[in-house]
Design a protein around this motif. Structure first.
Motif, PDB file in Angstrom:
ATOM      1  N   UNK B  32     -34.504  74.367 -21.324  1.00 21.95           N
ATOM      2  CA  UNK B  32     -35.727  74.082 -22.023  1.00 21.95           C
ATOM      3  C   UNK B  32     -36.814  73.567 -21.374  1.00 21.95           C
ATOM      4  N   UNK B  33     -38.160  73.925 -21.257  1.00 25.06           N
ATOM      5  CA  UNK B  33     -39.116  73.465 -20.357  1.00 25.06           C
ATOM      6  C   UNK B  33     -40.464  72.991 -20.992  1.00 25.06           C
ATOM      7  N   UNK B  34     -41.376  72.281 -20.701  1.00 22.24           N
ATOM      8  CA  UNK B  34     -42.378  72.186 -21.086  1.00 22.24           C
ATOM      9  C   UNK B  34     -43.549  72.308 -19.919  1.00 22.24           C
ATOM     10  N   UNK B  35     -44.156  72.973 -20.084  1.00 24.59           N
ATOM     11  CA  UNK B  35     -45.613  73.336 -19.122  1.00 24.59           C
ATOM     12  C   UNK B  35     -46.917  73.032 -19.883  1.00 24.59           C
ATOM     13  N   UNK B  36     -47.783  72.563 -19.122  1.00 23.32           N
ATOM     14  CA  UNK B  36     -49.157  72.833 -19.457  1.00 23.32           C
ATOM     15  C   UNK B  36     -49.976  73.801 -18.746  1.00 23.32           C
ATOM     16  N   UNK B  37     -51.157  74.187 -19.520  1.00 26.15           N
ATOM     17  CA  UNK B  37     -51.779  75.162 -18.898  1.00 26.15           C
ATOM     18  C   UNK B  37     -53.227  75.136 -18.792  1.00 26.15           C
ATOM     19  N   UNK B  38     -53.918  74.848 -17.753  1.00 24.02           N
ATOM     20  CA  UNK B  38     -55.205  74.609 -17.679  1.00 24.02           C
ATOM     21  C   UNK B  38     -56.187  75.657 -16.952  1.00 24.02           C
ATOM     22  N   UNK B  39     -57.327  76.158 -17.261  1.00 25.60           N
ATOM     23  CA  UNK B  39     -58.046  77.108 -16.778  1.00 25.60           C
ATOM     24  C   UNK B  39     -58.194  76.842 -15.136  1.00 25.60           C
ATOM     25  N   UNK B  40     -57.716  77.864 -14.421  1.00 22.39           N
ATOM     26  CA  UNK B  40     -57.621  77.776 -12.874  1.00 22.39           C
ATOM     27  C   UNK B  40     -56.875  77.108 -12.164  1.00 22.39           C
ATOM     28  N   UNK B  41     -55.648  76.399 -12.864  1.00 21.75           N
ATOM     29  CA  UNK B  41     -54.555  75.540 -12.474  1.00 21.75           C
ATOM     30  C   UNK B  41     -53.354  76.329 -12.854  1.00 21.75           C
ATOM     31  N   UNK B  42     -53.319  77.227 -13.841  1.00 20.57           N
ATOM     32  CA  UNK B  42     -52.368  77.800 -14.089  1.00 20.57           C
ATOM     33  C   UNK B  42     -51.205  76.989 -15.090  1.00 20.57           C
ATOM     34  N   UNK B  43     -49.990  77.543 -14.811  1.00 22.17           N
ATOM     35  CA  UNK B  43     -48.966  76.840 -15.688  1.00 22.17           C
ATOM     36  C   UNK B  43     -48.098  75.446 -14.756  1.00 22.17           C
ATOM     37  N   UNK B  44     -48.273  74.362 -15.152  1.00 25.30           N
ATOM     38  CA  UNK B  44     -47.677  73.464 -14.415  1.00 25.30           C
ATOM     39  C   UNK B  44     -46.577  72.689 -15.078  1.00 25.30           C
ATOM     40  N   UNK B  45     -45.393  72.605 -14.492  1.00 25.84           N
ATOM     41  CA  UNK B  45     -44.238  72.009 -15.139  1.00 25.84           C
ATOM     42  C   UNK B  45     -44.195  70.395 -15.369  1.00 25.84           C
ATOM     43  N   UNK B  46     -44.090  70.224 -16.743  1.00 24.79           N
ATOM     44  CA  UNK B  46     -44.061  68.589 -16.859  1.00 24.79           C
ATOM     45  C   UNK B  46     -42.601  68.018 -16.954  1.00 24.79           C
ATOM     46  N   UNK B  47     -41.896  68.617 -17.709  1.00 27.07           N
ATOM     47  CA  UNK B  47     -40.216  68.252 -17.659  1.00 27.07           C
ATOM     48  C   UNK B  47     -39.727  69.369 -18.085  1.00 27.07           C
ATOM     49  N   UNK B  48     -38.422  69.456 -17.585  1.00 22.93           N
ATOM     50  CA  UNK B  48     -37.394  70.351 -18.136  1.00 22.93           C
ATOM     51  C   UNK B  48     -36.142  69.547 -18.374  1.00 22.93           C
ATOM     52  N   UNK B  49     -35.170  70.631 -19.102  1.00 21.58           N
ATOM     53  CA  UNK B  49     -33.789  69.961 -19.555  1.00 21.58           C
ATOM     54  C   UNK B  49     -32.778  71.278 -19.482  1.00 21.58           C
ATOM     55  N   UNK B  50     -31.911  70.608 -18.917  1.00 19.70           N
ATOM     56  CA  UNK B  50     -30.680  71.931 -18.584  1.00 19.70           C
ATOM     57  C   UNK B  50     -29.420  71.560 -19.486  1.00 19.70           C
ATOM     58  N   UNK B  51     -29.684  70.560 -20.387  1.00 18.98           N
ATOM     59  CA  UNK B  51     -28.441  70.305 -21.123  1.00 18.98           C
ATOM     60  C   UNK B  51     -28.781  68.931 -22.146  1.00 18.98           C
ATOM     61  N   UNK B  52     -28.125  69.178 -23.346  1.00 17.08           N
ATOM     62  CA  UNK B  52     -28.603  68.113 -24.398  1.00 17.08           C
ATOM     63  C   UNK B  52     -28.474  66.679 -23.724  1.00 17.08           C
ATOM     64  N   UNK B  53     -29.468  66.138 -23.975  1.00 13.15           N
ATOM     65  CA  UNK B  53     -29.757  64.511 -23.435  1.00 13.15           C
ATOM     66  C   UNK B  53     -29.835  64.392 -21.966  1.00 13.15           C
ATOM     67  N   UNK B  87     -55.105  69.971 -23.513  1.00 14.09           N
ATOM     68  CA  UNK B  87     -54.758  71.123 -22.743  1.00 14.09           C
ATOM     69  C   UNK B  87     -54.079  72.069 -23.680  1.00 14.09           C
ATOM     70  N   UNK B  88     -53.570  73.128 -23.159  1.00 14.03           N
ATOM     71  CA  UNK B  88     -52.416  73.989 -24.009  1.00 14.03           C
ATOM     72  C   UNK B  88     -51.149  73.527 -23.395  1.00 14.03           C
ATOM     73  N   UNK B  89     -50.134  73.263 -24.219  1.00 15.87           N
ATOM     74  CA  UNK B  89     -48.925  73.017 -24.000  1.00 15.87           C
ATOM     75  C   UNK B  89     -47.914  74.174 -24.549  1.00 15.87           C
ATOM     76  N   UNK B  90     -47.128  74.626 -23.242  1.00 14.22           N
ATOM     77  CA  UNK B  90     -46.050  75.707 -23.663  1.00 14.22           C
ATOM     78  C   UNK B  90     -44.860  75.278 -23.412  1.00 14.22           C
ATOM     79  N   UNK B  91     -43.750  75.517 -24.610  1.00 11.20           N
ATOM     80  CA  UNK B  91     -42.555  75.241 -24.528  1.00 11.20           C
ATOM     81  C   UNK B  91     -41.828  76.592 -23.919  1.00 11.20           C
ATOM     82  N   UNK B  92     -40.701  76.387 -23.300  1.00  9.42           N
ATOM     83  CA  UNK B  92     -39.971  77.703 -22.889  1.00  9.42           C
ATOM     84  C   UNK B  92     -38.426  77.475 -23.042  1.00  9.42           C
ATOM     85  N   UNK B  93     -37.774  78.437 -22.948  1.00 10.22           N
ATOM     86  CA  UNK B  93     -36.341  78.336 -22.913  1.00 10.22           C
ATOM     87  C   UNK B  93     -35.655  79.518 -22.173  1.00 10.22           C
TER      88      UNK B  93
END
Lengths: 110, 111
Positions: B32-53, B87-93
């Protein structure tokens, strides 16, 4: 650090006027290059993954191609419903995450 | 079809508030991933997780933290919101290295 640059920033097309979007990248070992479509107020929607130079993928009026340094998204005879922001992203062989470009906003006028 | 649900579409918070953004996915994805999206900067990765905890810093983790207590849920925390976090915050999995599936985003305004 992986880098993705998309051009142009914005593209205005007349319905039926074909064009191409460019995505140039640098990555330490490419596992995959991804194209997404994003409509206003929504999250990105997956379109294609390309894995190796020379590969092509098609979906309706969209065709994506890949070389060792860049990818192109060709829009053939676009319709107004193709208006969206198109995002390109790369994934390194050592990674789960995607690194994105800033996107190309395409507007197709009827 | 994979569904990634973000709890709020719009949020307005004051400077200094603690803010929680919640994301739930229904496909048993490890990543799972958290990105933020800002005009002209695209999606930038804040944090991600590849397993519980488990969590890994992305490209812009400063001012943020995350929590993943259950596989299906990944929370982004702004410890003390600031105006530059508007900002716009986008979650992904995703499953392993397959394409990311995104939620529809949370538009956060910090005043």
């Amino acid at each position: 650090e992986d880098q993705v640059t998309q051009s142009p920033e914005a593209l205005r097309l007349q319905e039926g006027e074909s064009s191409s979007l460019n995505c140039s990248y640098t990555v330490s070992g490419l596992r995959g290059l991804f194209w997404y479509r994003q409509d206003p107020g929504k999250g990105p929607e997956f379109l294609f993954t390309l894995y190796s130079a020379g590969e092509e993928k098609e979906k309706e009026r969209l065709k994506a191609t890949l070389t060792k340094k860049e990818s192109f998204l060709h829009i053939t005879a676009p319709k107004p419903e193709d208006s969206a922001t198109y995002l390109c992203a790369v994934q390194a062989t050592s990674d789960y995450k995607l690194s994105f470009g800033a996107g190309t906003t395409v507007t197709v006028r009827a | 079809d994979v569904k990634v649900t973000q709890s709020s579409r719009y949020l307005v918070k004051r400077t200094g508030e603690k803010v929680f953004l919640e994301c739930v996915q229904d496909m048993d994805h490890e990543n799972m991933f958290w990105y933020r999206q800002d005009p002209g900067l695209g999606l930038r990765l804040i944090y991600f997780s590849y397993d519980v905890k488990m969590k890994e810093k992305g490209d812009i983790p400063e001012g943020y933290s995350v929590s993943r207590e259950k596989k299906e849920r990944f929370s982004l925390i702004l410890e003390s919101a600031s105006t530059n976090q508007t900002s716009m915050y986008l979650c992904a999995s995703s499953f392993w290295r397959t394409p990311l599936h995104f939620g529809n985003g949370t538009r956060l305004t910090v005043t």
